[in-house]
Write a protein that holds these residues in place. Structure first.
Motif, PDB file in Angstrom:
ATOM      1  N   VAL A   1      -3.453  11.567  -7.342  1.00 34.80           N
ATOM      2  CA  VAL A   1      -2.670  12.970  -7.144  1.00 34.80           C
ATOM      3  C   VAL A   1      -3.073  14.004  -8.302  1.00 34.80           C
ATOM      4  N   GLY A   2      -3.515  13.413  -9.458  1.00 33.80           N
ATOM      5  CA  GLY A   2      -4.235  14.255 -10.380  1.00 33.80           C
ATOM      6  C   GLY A   2      -5.272  15.421  -9.814  1.00 33.80           C
TER       7      GLY A   2
ATOM      8  N   ALA B   1      -0.767  17.193  -0.866  1.00 35.98           N
ATOM      9  CA  ALA B   1      -0.948  17.562   0.405  1.00 35.98           C
ATOM     10  C   ALA B   1      -1.468  16.644   1.542  1.00 35.98           C
ATOM     11  N   PRO B   2      -2.604  15.733   1.094  1.00 34.33           N
ATOM     12  CA  PRO B   2      -3.103  14.833   2.003  1.00 34.33           C
ATOM     13  C   PRO B   2      -1.892  13.743   2.760  1.00 34.33           C
ATOM     14  N   PHE B   3      -0.912  13.523   1.817  1.00 29.61           N
ATOM     15  CA  PHE B   3       0.231  12.654   2.379  1.00 29.61           C
ATOM     16  C   PHE B   3       1.003  13.380   3.323  1.00 29.61           C
TER      17      PHE B   3
ATOM     18  N   THR C   1      -4.655   3.850  -8.805  1.00 26.92           N
ATOM     19  CA  THR C   1      -5.346   4.865  -8.015  1.00 26.92           C
ATOM     20  C   THR C   1      -4.725   5.771  -7.614  1.00 26.92           C
ATOM     21  N   LEU C   2      -3.375   5.608  -7.496  1.00 27.39           N
ATOM     22  CA  LEU C   2      -2.663   6.928  -6.994  1.00 27.39           C
ATOM     23  C   LEU C   2      -2.349   7.900  -8.099  1.00 27.39           C
TER      24      LEU C   2
ATOM     25  N   VAL D   1       0.834  -1.249  -0.138  1.00 25.15           N
ATOM     26  CA  VAL D   1       0.143  -0.081  -0.003  1.00 25.15           C
ATOM     27  C   VAL D   1       0.628   1.267   0.046  1.00 25.15           C
ATOM     28  N   THR D   2       2.045   1.382   0.680  1.00 21.10           N
ATOM     29  CA  THR D   2       2.650   2.474   1.047  1.00 21.10           C
ATOM     30  C   THR D   2       3.760   2.512  -0.140  1.00 21.10           C
ATOM     31  N   GLU D   3       4.276   1.697  -0.655  1.00 20.19           N
ATOM     32  CA  GLU D   3       5.510   1.490  -1.713  1.00 20.19           C
ATOM     33  C   GLU D   3       5.712   2.834  -2.526  1.00 20.19           C
ATOM     34  N   PHE D   4       4.304   2.897  -3.053  1.00 23.69           N
ATOM     35  CA  PHE D   4       4.270   4.145  -4.353  1.00 23.69           C
ATOM     36  C   PHE D   4       3.892   5.412  -3.635  1.00 23.69           C
ATOM     37  N   LEU D   5       3.367   5.584  -2.412  1.00 27.21           N
ATOM     38  CA  LEU D   5       2.810   6.704  -1.706  1.00 27.21           C
ATOM     39  C   LEU D   5       4.138   7.468  -1.166  1.00 27.21           C
TER      40      LEU D   5
END
Length: 266
Positions: A241-242, A247-249, A236-237, A18-22
């Protein structure tokens, strides 16, 4: 006890995928979870590094048609060659520094306090960068000039500090240099492939003698779970982001970092 380890491996694999690409640091999350769960995995943090390869494999699957088009077009398509050159140039700085600082990073920086502080600082950085992003000038990876790709790679080196986030460092660097949001996110995906493959190979080479069959089984479980979770997150990411930006991250990182420091010291 062994069943508990497998349950921990499943949870860690899920968090990794879930977090690798966030831009929230998957390595940082794994280190914090290790601390909270008391997870005793394979030696040398091999588990935490190798399962990231499961998430990287998800990129190869989700973007297979594009990667295949690049691979088959290398001989005759200048755009395909520019794509590969951009990824390789961005990969080189982290490869060189990671190999040289590997022992120091693992022995000194892989601790929950540093991760928590890096999460907070990185969160603040995201919020600041979102306020000063220049107008986008680059709307395709194939249009990246060589110096731009190399500079993004230098930004990625900040992620050698656990908690900074590899994707976050490369994405924010790209945004500040005029790369479109979606393109910056996708470039971080493709840059992850050689970066994490190299890190995985190096860690396995350094630690394989101390691993057991049970260690290998734990890695396989975490790898598979990370692959499935990452495949669901990647597309989904880009859309997220588009629409909402990063900012939420940033706020998420600050909350997690502060909460972890409170757990560690209060």
């Amino acid at each position: 006890m062994l069943i508990d380890q497998y349950l921990d491996a499943i949870l860690l694999g899920l968090v990794e995928g879930v977090t690798e690409f966030l831009p929230v640091s998957s390595t940082g999350h794994l280190i914090l979870l290790d601390e909270l769960l008391g997870f005793n995995g394979p030696p040398g943090k091999v588990f935490e590094v190798v399962i990231q390869l499961g998430a990287i494999l998800a990129i190869c699957v989700v973007y297979f048609s594009r990667l295949w088009s690049v691979a088959t077009g290398l001989r005759n398509d200048p755009a395909a060659r520019r794509f590969v050159v951009a990824v390789l140039l961005a990969f080189l700085p982290a490869m060189a520094l990671g190999a040289g600082l590997h022992g120091y990073i693992k022995s000194v920086l892989f601790n929950p306090t540093i991760v928590s502080l890096a999460l907070i600082v990185g969160g603040v950085a995201i919020l600041l960068v979102e306020r000063v992003i220049p107008p986008a000038r680059y709307h395709a990876i194939e249009s990246f000039p060589a110096p731009l790709a190399l500079k993004i790679g230098l930004c990625q080196c900040l992620a050698l500090i656990p908690g900074v986030s590899r994707s976050g460092a490369s994405i924010l660097g790209a945004l500040l240099m005029g790369v479109d949001r979606k393109v910056a996110a996708e470039f971080s995906f493709f840059l992850a492939v050689p970066t994490m493959a190299g890190a995985t190979a190096y860690d396995l080479y350094k630690n394989w003698r101390g691993m057991s069959i049970d260690d290998g089984a734990l890695i396989v479980v975490g790898f598979v779970v990370a692959f499935v979770a990452a495949a669901l997150v990647v597309k989904t990411l880009v859309d997220f982001v588009g629409r909402y930006g990063f900012a939420p991250f940033g706020w998420y990182r600050i909350v997690v970092g502060v909460a972890m420091l409170a757990l560690l010291y209060l």
